[in-house]
Design a protein around this motif. Sequence first.
Motif, PDB file in Angstrom:
ATOM      1  N   GLY A  89     198.041 -13.024  72.645  1.00 26.75           N
ATOM      2  CA  GLY A  89     199.141 -12.507  72.563  1.00 26.75           C
ATOM      3  C   GLY A  89     199.252 -11.524  71.247  1.00 26.75           C
ATOM      4  O   GLY A  89     200.887 -11.373  70.911  1.00 26.75           O
ATOM      5  N   LEU A  90     198.588 -11.046  70.880  1.00 33.10           N
ATOM      6  CA  LEU A  90     198.478 -10.528  69.397  1.00 33.10           C
ATOM      7  C   LEU A  90     198.999 -10.847  68.491  1.00 33.10           C
ATOM      8  O   LEU A  90     199.474 -10.297  67.684  1.00 33.10           O
ATOM      9  CB  LEU A  90     199.088  -8.653  69.719  1.00 33.10           C
ATOM     10  CG  LEU A  90     198.806  -7.920  70.788  1.00 33.10           C
ATOM     11  CD1 LEU A  90     199.103  -6.295  70.936  1.00 33.10           C
ATOM     12  CD2 LEU A  90     196.936  -7.704  70.218  1.00 33.10           C
ATOM     13  N   SER A  91     199.066 -12.009  68.735  1.00 35.23           N
ATOM     14  CA  SER A  91     199.398 -13.160  67.020  1.00 35.23           C
ATOM     15  C   SER A  91     197.894 -12.760  65.848  1.00 35.23           C
ATOM     16  O   SER A  91     197.491 -12.774  66.068  1.00 35.23           O
ATOM     17  CB  SER A  91     199.032 -14.271  67.841  1.00 35.23           C
ATOM     18  OG  SER A  91     199.837 -15.036  66.194  1.00 35.23           O
ATOM     19  N   ASP A 105     204.887 -12.811  67.418  1.00 41.10           N
ATOM     20  CA  ASP A 105     204.841 -11.036  68.203  1.00 41.10           C
ATOM     21  C   ASP A 105     204.943 -10.478  67.324  1.00 41.10           C
ATOM     22  O   ASP A 105     205.678 -10.186  66.725  1.00 41.10           O
ATOM     23  CB  ASP A 105     206.618 -11.863  69.054  1.00 41.10           C
ATOM     24  CG  ASP A 105     206.731 -10.304  69.945  1.00 41.10           C
ATOM     25  OD1 ASP A 105     205.762  -9.327  70.224  1.00 41.10           O
ATOM     26  OD2 ASP A 105     208.183 -10.001  70.893  1.00 41.10           O
ATOM     27  N   PRO A 106     204.075  -9.603  67.103  1.00 43.78           N
ATOM     28  CA  PRO A 106     204.214  -8.498  66.346  1.00 43.78           C
ATOM     29  C   PRO A 106     204.928  -7.094  66.942  1.00 43.78           C
ATOM     30  O   PRO A 106     204.983  -6.424  66.236  1.00 43.78           O
ATOM     31  CB  PRO A 106     202.525  -8.505  66.606  1.00 43.78           C
ATOM     32  CG  PRO A 106     201.855  -8.383  67.660  1.00 43.78           C
ATOM     33  CD  PRO A 106     203.343  -9.739  67.947  1.00 43.78           C
ATOM     34  N   VAL A 107     205.122  -7.675  67.531  1.00 41.68           N
ATOM     35  CA  VAL A 107     205.930  -6.444  68.255  1.00 41.68           C
ATOM     36  C   VAL A 107     207.168  -6.145  68.008  1.00 41.68           C
ATOM     37  O   VAL A 107     208.072  -6.525  67.300  1.00 41.68           O
ATOM     38  CB  VAL A 107     206.650  -6.171  70.004  1.00 41.68           C
ATOM     39  CG1 VAL A 107     207.396  -5.013  70.713  1.00 41.68           C
ATOM     40  CG2 VAL A 107     205.512  -6.572  70.801  1.00 41.68           C
ATOM     41  N   GLY A 108     207.755  -4.685  67.057  1.00 39.50           N
ATOM     42  CA  GLY A 108     208.099  -3.615  66.429  1.00 39.50           C
ATOM     43  C   GLY A 108     208.663  -5.054  65.028  1.00 39.50           C
ATOM     44  O   GLY A 108     209.643  -4.759  64.697  1.00 39.50           O
ATOM     45  N   ALA A 109     207.417  -5.563  64.060  1.00 44.11           N
ATOM     46  CA  ALA A 109     207.899  -5.900  63.225  1.00 44.11           C
ATOM     47  C   ALA A 109     206.573  -5.803  62.423  1.00 44.11           C
ATOM     48  O   ALA A 109     206.512  -7.018  61.263  1.00 44.11           O
ATOM     49  CB  ALA A 109     207.153  -7.853  64.049  1.00 44.11           C
ATOM     50  N   GLY A 110     205.583  -5.000  61.813  1.00 44.57           N
ATOM     51  CA  GLY A 110     205.126  -4.533  61.355  1.00 44.57           C
ATOM     52  C   GLY A 110     205.363  -3.630  60.042  1.00 44.57           C
ATOM     53  O   GLY A 110     206.533  -3.314  59.838  1.00 44.57           O
ATOM     54  N   THR A 111     204.461  -3.206  59.559  1.00 43.04           N
ATOM     55  CA  THR A 111     205.163  -2.109  57.790  1.00 43.04           C
ATOM     56  C   THR A 111     204.413  -0.411  58.335  1.00 43.04           C
ATOM     57  O   THR A 111     204.485  -0.141  57.357  1.00 43.04           O
ATOM     58  CB  THR A 111     205.470  -2.444  56.737  1.00 43.04           C
ATOM     59  OG1 THR A 111     203.073  -2.851  56.882  1.00 43.04           O
ATOM     60  CG2 THR A 111     205.921  -3.949  56.616  1.00 43.04           C
ATOM     61  N   VAL A 129     203.386  -3.898  74.958  1.00 48.34           N
ATOM     62  CA  VAL A 129     201.882  -4.984  75.052  1.00 48.34           C
ATOM     63  C   VAL A 129     202.683  -4.726  76.567  1.00 48.34           C
ATOM     64  O   VAL A 129     202.949  -5.566  76.543  1.00 48.34           O
ATOM     65  CB  VAL A 129     201.984  -6.024  73.934  1.00 48.34           C
ATOM     66  CG1 VAL A 129     200.151  -6.324  74.508  1.00 48.34           C
ATOM     67  CG2 VAL A 129     201.863  -5.637  72.968  1.00 48.34           C
ATOM     68  N   ASN A 130     201.643  -4.524  77.401  1.00 47.53           N
ATOM     69  CA  ASN A 130     201.514  -5.006  78.566  1.00 47.53           C
ATOM     70  C   ASN A 130     200.307  -6.510  78.497  1.00 47.53           C
ATOM     71  O   ASN A 130     198.893  -5.593  79.752  1.00 47.53           O
ATOM     72  CB  ASN A 130     201.890  -3.995  79.878  1.00 47.53           C
ATOM     73  CG  ASN A 130     201.363  -4.177  81.029  1.00 47.53           C
ATOM     74  OD1 ASN A 130     201.749  -5.128  81.476  1.00 47.53           O
ATOM     75  ND2 ASN A 130     200.519  -2.900  81.777  1.00 47.53           N
ATOM     76  N   GLY A 131     200.579  -7.276  78.391  1.00 47.23           N
ATOM     77  CA  GLY A 131     199.262  -8.011  78.180  1.00 47.23           C
ATOM     78  C   GLY A 131     198.200  -8.070  78.022  1.00 47.23           C
ATOM     79  O   GLY A 131     197.857  -7.700  77.432  1.00 47.23           O
ATOM     80  N   THR A 132     196.545  -8.081  79.220  1.00 43.32           N
ATOM     81  CA  THR A 132     195.656  -8.090  78.443  1.00 43.32           C
ATOM     82  C   THR A 132     195.573  -6.864  79.230  1.00 43.32           C
ATOM     83  O   THR A 132     194.152  -6.129  79.036  1.00 43.32           O
ATOM     84  CB  THR A 132     195.034  -8.880  79.048  1.00 43.32           C
ATOM     85  OG1 THR A 132     194.926  -9.258  80.554  1.00 43.32           O
ATOM     86  CG2 THR A 132     194.897 -10.464  78.499  1.00 43.32           C
ATOM     87  N   LEU A 167     202.192   2.197  70.812  1.00 47.18           N
ATOM     88  CA  LEU A 167     202.353   2.121  69.534  1.00 47.18           C
ATOM     89  C   LEU A 167     202.711   3.983  69.214  1.00 47.18           C
ATOM     90  O   LEU A 167     202.428   4.723  69.656  1.00 47.18           O
ATOM     91  CB  LEU A 167     201.204   2.016  68.488  1.00 47.18           C
ATOM     92  CG  LEU A 167     200.620   0.427  68.389  1.00 47.18           C
ATOM     93  CD1 LEU A 167     199.593   0.864  69.543  1.00 47.18           C
ATOM     94  CD2 LEU A 167     200.534   0.488  66.894  1.00 47.18           C
ATOM     95  N   ASP A 168     204.391   4.250  68.405  1.00 44.26           N
ATOM     96  CA  ASP A 168     204.806   5.293  68.237  1.00 44.26           C
ATOM     97  C   ASP A 168     204.604   5.409  66.592  1.00 44.26           C
ATOM     98  O   ASP A 168     204.575   4.310  65.828  1.00 44.26           O
ATOM     99  CB  ASP A 168     206.286   5.087  68.692  1.00 44.26           C
ATOM    100  CG  ASP A 168     206.278   5.398  70.229  1.00 44.26           C
ATOM    101  OD1 ASP A 168     205.963   6.420  70.764  1.00 44.26           O
ATOM    102  OD2 ASP A 168     207.262   4.440  70.734  1.00 44.26           O
TER     103      ASP A 168
END
Length: 496
Positions: A50-52, A181-187, A195-198, A203-204
């Motif tokens: 899940g992109l962890s 969950d890394p969605v909207g959480a990086g720098t 993220v649509n599963g596999t 990204l914007d």
Amino acid sequence: MRVPARLLPLPAAAAASVLLTGCFSSTGSGDADAEGKRIRVAMMQPPRSGLSPLSDDAFKLSRWSTAETLVKLDRRGDARPALATEWEQSGKTWTFTIRDGITFHDGTKLTAEAVVNSLTRAATSAPKPRILDGVELTAKAEASDTVTVTTATEDPLVPQRLSSPQLSILAVKAYEGKTVDPVGAGTGPFELTDVNGTSSASLDRFEDYWGERAKAPGIDVRFVPDGTARAAALRSGEADIVEAVPVSQAAVLDQDLITEVPMPRTNTLYLNTEKGVFKDASMRAAARAAIDAESIVKGVYEGRADVAEGLLGPALPWAAGLREPVSRVKAGKPSGQTVTIGTFTDRAELPEVAAALQQQLQKAGFKVKLDVREYANIESDALAGTFDAFILSRATVLDSGDPAAYLYSDFASDGSFNISQLADATVDKALRKAGERPAGDARRTAAVAAEAAVLSTDAAVPMLHERVIQGDAADVVGAAHDPRERELVTADTYVR
């Protein structure tokens, strides 16, 4: 015999076409908007966790420039500032100064507490990220911009460890659920928005990025495990950047669109030392003696790889100069013992390598069965010791820029990726010694000595060192060609 893509029979060509149909939606078509084109990327392996960032999925986050670490590595593997501007060591404790003025993608500020939160989650996870194998690490916020990292024993590689994408720093919200969950959480310069599963990810550009503003407005990623389909995406113009072009497809592509980079990745046959036929060291030696790596390089990789002299390849040129002859057990004579070799389809060459090994080992007197699946469906069996042998394409300095972490992970008695199930006191001692040495010549010498200790057991038979083949469309500018596989799309990458 390999059939070039341009000569594929109709069913195979149709299958590749089906895989590509709708590969990139109209939303992420790469069409120009007011500020340029989005970058369409075809990736090889779908997310496994899940992109962890605590898994190997972290390297996807890094390659998309969405998650960042306190430290980054230069080309020599030396630590350089990233989210941390400076650091110093005092015994078991390292003090890091956190860069000011950084905002996470969710709008919260980067603080010492946020850094501690990320590092603590990684250090206490089960299993730990590979980079922390054998390392007890605690983090503490000493001030709003200061973090101390303390280890159970003095560790000269703490900065290098903190460069691993598996120790990326994410906003507090990423850790609120059962999984990270890394969605909207990086720098980073690009924000992971969907993220649509596999199947896909989007990204914007992050307009409040602390560094250079990204030149591209966004990235559209599709996960395309089939190597023929990935190559076809480059040929047809459906993808701008294609990760891991299979050797079989490289020759039929426009050579101006591919880049071949020697990389610290070794194709190795791991032999089960705990049970089965290869518990017997003489049978492991027999398997090693039966392998003709040069014919595999020529036949499967079409010469686009290097025959292995050890676990550490030409991407680490210092290793060859330090390597000495290895003392090994005498090879026994197989008498029809049946062995099962596992490998995976995600890297297109590995099933062919397995078929070649099957022939070579059968010629030596073994009976060989193959079990080939997608990596996500076979990894747990490999780690559990289900197979007599397992073929793995393994990065040797992916995490820290230092091979000691890889050697420990794969061959220590308590290593988290010990597919060979190896438990050898001499190997453990050599691995500990390598891990304790300071960065520099002493550590490199100890790492090669640890490699020799592993090779003497025949728990792993290195066959070849791979080269990464990346496809970039003619109008792509600034795509990264990184042998460590940490970078792909950066702030400087764009499509004309």
